[in-house]
Design a protein around this motif. Structure first.
Motif, PDB file in Angstrom:
ATOM      1  N   ILE A 199       0.833  -1.204   0.000  1.00 47.75           N
ATOM      2  CA  ILE A 199       0.000   0.000   0.000  1.00 47.75           C
ATOM      3  C   ILE A 199       0.870   1.258   0.000  1.00 47.75           C
ATOM      4  O   ILE A 199       1.880   1.322   0.717  1.00 47.75           O
ATOM      5  CB  ILE A 199      -1.001   0.004   1.188  1.00 47.75           C
ATOM      6  CG1 ILE A 199      -1.977   1.187   1.120  1.00 47.75           C
ATOM      7  CG2 ILE A 199      -0.273  -0.006   2.519  1.00 47.75           C
ATOM      8  CD1 ILE A 199      -3.044   1.053   0.104  1.00 47.75           C
ATOM      9  N   THR A 209      -2.938   2.000  -4.398  1.00 44.50           N
ATOM     10  CA  THR A 209      -3.732   2.997  -3.678  1.00 44.50           C
ATOM     11  C   THR A 209      -4.705   2.389  -2.679  1.00 44.50           C
ATOM     12  O   THR A 209      -5.193   3.083  -1.795  1.00 44.50           O
ATOM     13  CB  THR A 209      -4.517   3.873  -4.674  1.00 44.50           C
ATOM     14  OG1 THR A 209      -5.335   3.018  -5.490  1.00 44.50           O
ATOM     15  CG2 THR A 209      -3.565   4.688  -5.547  1.00 44.50           C
ATOM     16  N   LYS A 210      -5.001   1.099  -2.829  1.00 44.84           N
ATOM     17  CA  LYS A 210      -5.885   0.399  -1.886  1.00 44.84           C
ATOM     18  C   LYS A 210      -5.360  -1.010  -1.727  1.00 44.84           C
ATOM     19  O   LYS A 210      -4.859  -1.606  -2.683  1.00 44.84           O
ATOM     20  CB  LYS A 210      -7.325   0.358  -2.392  1.00 44.84           C
ATOM     21  CG  LYS A 210      -7.976   1.720  -2.513  1.00 44.84           C
ATOM     22  CD  LYS A 210      -9.385   1.606  -3.054  1.00 44.84           C
ATOM     23  CE  LYS A 210      -9.954   3.018  -3.235  1.00 44.84           C
ATOM     24  NZ  LYS A 210     -11.227   3.005  -3.924  1.00 44.84           N
ATOM     25  N   ASP A 239      -6.393  -4.645   0.751  1.00 42.73           N
ATOM     26  CA  ASP A 239      -7.055  -5.393   1.823  1.00 42.73           C
ATOM     27  C   ASP A 239      -6.600  -6.845   1.679  1.00 42.73           C
ATOM     28  O   ASP A 239      -7.200  -7.635   0.948  1.00 42.73           O
ATOM     29  CB  ASP A 239      -8.576  -5.275   1.715  1.00 42.73           C
ATOM     30  CG  ASP A 239      -9.314  -6.052   2.795  1.00 42.73           C
ATOM     31  OD1 ASP A 239      -8.680  -6.428   3.810  1.00 42.73           O
ATOM     32  OD2 ASP A 239     -10.521  -6.298   2.626  1.00 42.73           O
ATOM     33  N   GLN A 294      -8.006  -3.022 -10.715  1.00 39.80           N
ATOM     34  CA  GLN A 294      -8.460  -3.700  -9.494  1.00 39.80           C
ATOM     35  C   GLN A 294      -8.079  -5.178  -9.582  1.00 39.80           C
ATOM     36  O   GLN A 294      -8.284  -5.812 -10.621  1.00 39.80           O
ATOM     37  CB  GLN A 294      -9.974  -3.622  -9.349  1.00 39.80           C
ATOM     38  CG  GLN A 294     -10.520  -2.229  -9.192  1.00 39.80           C
ATOM     39  CD  GLN A 294     -12.030  -2.281  -9.128  1.00 39.80           C
ATOM     40  OE1 GLN A 294     -12.599  -2.814  -8.178  1.00 39.80           O
ATOM     41  NE2 GLN A 294     -12.681  -1.745 -10.147  1.00 39.80           N
TER      42      GLN A 294
END
Length: 148
Positions: A49, A71-72, A74, A94
């Motif tokens: 990240i 940028t993201k 999880d 993504q």
């Protein structure tokens, strides 16, 4: 704006697939055809990240440089990398991971937009979307092969 969505079923644990998708070294291996190399930022190992990588590659006989940032994230379900500078007007990728039984479904949602207005739009539709899809398919083939 073109969007490419690919699903790849991999017979490996989700954590392994997630990490292989973040591997700079494996990315370089999967992009040998374009002589892609990481030249700045996170240049080996796993990108994380808020880290960036600057790539140098040759496509269509032209040298390109592009900086991407995660940028993201999880872990081990999702991460996004976005172009910060480079040849596109926009690039947003993504990476989504889901366990299905003993396998992992890896989904790519790859959105991009070219500059140059109408000319860029024609290039996108004529060949660039197909070219980008083939790059992603090759990358996913390598990830699957190493993971399994």
């Amino acid at each position: 704006m073109p969007t490419i969505t690919l699903k790849t079923l991999i017979n490996a644990p989700i954590e392994r697939c997630f990490d292989l998708a973040r591997s700079i070294d494996l990315h370089v291996q999967s992009m040998r055809s374009s002589k892609e190399e990481a030249i700045s930022g996170t240049t080996s190992g796993l990108i994380d990240i808020n880290e960036t990588v600057t790539w140098k590659a040759r496509h269509f006989g032209i040298n390109f440089t592009m900086t991407s940032k995660v940028t993201k994230l999880d872990k081990p379900y999702y991460f996004v990398d976005e172009m910060m500078s480079g040849p596109f007007k926009k690039l947003h990728h993504q990476h989504i991971f889901k366990t299905i039984g003993t396998s992992t479904e890896m989904t790519d949602v790859f959105e991009f937009e070219t500059p140059f207005g109408l000319t860029g739009l024609i290039v996108e539709r004529l060949f660039l979307k197909s070219y980008m899809k083939n790059l992603l398919l090759e990358r996913n083939r390598i990830i699957k092969g190493v993971a399994e």
